[in-house]
Design an enzyme around this catalytic site. Sequence first.
Site: not given
Ligand code: BGC
Length: 752
Positions: A291
Amino acid sequence: MNSFLRRVPATLALAPLALAVLLSATPAAAQPAQPPHLAWKTGEEAQRIEQRIDELLARMTLAEKVGQLNLWGRGDEFRMEWLREGRTGAVMNFTEPAHIREVQQHAARSRLGIPPIIALDAINGFATYFPQPIGQAATFNLRLVELASYWSAREARAAGINWTFAPMIDMTRDARWGRVMEGAGEDVHLATLIAAARVTGYHRGGLATSAKHFIGYGEAEGGRDYNSVWIPVSKLWDYHMPPFQAALAAGTFTVMTSLSAMNGVASTADRGLVTEILKGRFGFRGFVVSDFESVRELLNHGTAADGPDAVRRAFMAGVDMDMMSGLYDAHLADLVRSGTVPAARLDDAVRRVLRVKMHMGLFDEAPYDPALARRDLATPQSRADSLAVARESIVLLRNEGDALPVKPSVRSIAVIGGLATHQEDWQYSDNAGLPRVRPDRLPDELRRLLGANVTVSAAPGLATHCNLAAGDTAGAVATARSADLVVVMLGEDCEQIGEGTSRAHLDLPQPQQALLDALIATGKPVVVVMHTSRPFVLTRFVGRVAAILQAFHLGTEGRTAIAEVIAGRVNPSGKLPMTFPRATGQVPIYYDRLPTGRPRVKHFRYETGYLDESLEPLFPFGFGLSYSRFALDGLRLDAPAVPIGGTIAGEVRLAHTGGPAGQEVVQFYVRQKVASRSRPLRQLRHFEKVTLEPGAARAVRFALPVRSLGFHDDQGRYHVEPGEYEIYAGTDSNATLAATVTVTGEAIVTTP
Ligand code: BGC
């Protein structure tokens, strides 16, 4: 995704405007091109891909290999040259077609010309917005859920994107957690079906998916985003794993780890989960992406000493691609050179990324044509489908004296609340998906549908500051006084939705409650439209208003759908995918809880419960009213006893007994009465959304293989046991029709 805005430089922040111009030039009835339907290739084709990867790997330098594992986002640090240098194999948050073309061109000029994978959180739309995923779940209609993902993909694909960080399939029982809006709610049966439907929809629309967040993120303690998660093995397998297994079975190409730590181990460094279970036991062939900066966050979790240590832990846990931390870029090559990370593990990770790209067909694709965006965004069909989903997503929670639909005697309606009228930032679920189709205003839509005989007036009532500040209450009250019916739209707006929006209070914000109290005090019948991204506590006003419609941010066509329901053009059929509590202190509250040794029977002190609140929710899971009346009866089983390898089957009769044609969701729940460990008081195992014309009746059947009714123990073994099982049928999770079936034979225990 919140971090996206933080990182966009001023020059790029103008990009949405460019696309807005493109959009306005869209010929209305243009016929969009069909995107590729993505799926894993099989047989000889899959073998040829592995050979092609072998050949490519043999030609790659160490730096080029590491480059394939770096995911960078549009923003201040990123340079297009990195694509040409082979320093990045994937990018995210590019939404402007011309920039995407540029990304491709730079990658094409790299030494090996490996095509980039281009990602975006296309959660519930791109140019045409659909209800938030929690609202899609409220349709209890898998075809519509699939359709919403299909269009989200198809439009993003038309803008040149080919990978999405969706679906979020975390199980969510805690309404305080802002991200419940991205999931399918509290029930694992519904969520598992939806996980598969969403992967299929995205693939059909041409985007590879990333099932996320592996695993347990939705259990964040206290509903606080990013907080620790504690999940016993039995619950992990019974409750959190099935949606991921369904997403894998539906062919997801990638899986994302979580920002959270489960049982003290950060998911991005959890080798047992990522390598042993996901890649080993489940045989997942795609790649695992971290993530946002979660590799670097291993330092914050206190489980990595420095950057190289974080890389070693994440990479050896099985995380193939590093989203945005830049640490693989900085340290992975050195770790391979020093032998700290085996070269074979590097090749495995690169192979996975190349495999996904090849199975997606990226190597054989014609260069992206930005003209597609002009043709394919916000088409009449995408908007019609968005409206279809929004219509079925609305949940009618209360309708005293049949206040809705609007009666002929109502000659004037006052629409109160900025949420009903403002058009600026209505979606806020996915900042990267800008620009959007502007939603219509609720008063305009009511005027259009109700015609000249009904006067519709409007007043915001609140200051525009995200509908959180008191405004012209007196003006709103005066508008309400002059009308026969008041419709007020309240709830969450702006930055109150999604990641990083945990709440300690689930009641209406004070200025909204004060406005509502003032409107109720006029004595006019009040219809409340709750426009939230999670269950709210409605207790303070539920008994004082005529009707309540729950709308989980419905998307581009949402206000049209709401107006249609109010005007009676559409008969509501949505059902709650999460329990609505009576008080925030009841959270987490969910219907499939375990029995206790001291259930609430005599209502005295030494039984489970609260001193100051009932044990019951305000509205149960699966609840939702209709303008039709339905009667459900005649639950019967095909056989009173079923062998353990057999199927429990039967039916119930649904009859339409009044009102217009409508839809009802018939729900079947199961309880294993006596088992070797406590089993939930009931669990949804089957449902069907049935359409009935006035006066019609139909048998609704169910068939449940006994083997699907088992459970896991804390060693991960799966048990199916003989004995009595209770079947309940109803139209919400309080289903009262009951029948007992006896399962015969020897218990089955399956060891992982
Ligand atoms: C979130 C993800 C997301 C990523 C990219 C993160 O902060 O937890 O779910 O896909 O950002 O935007």
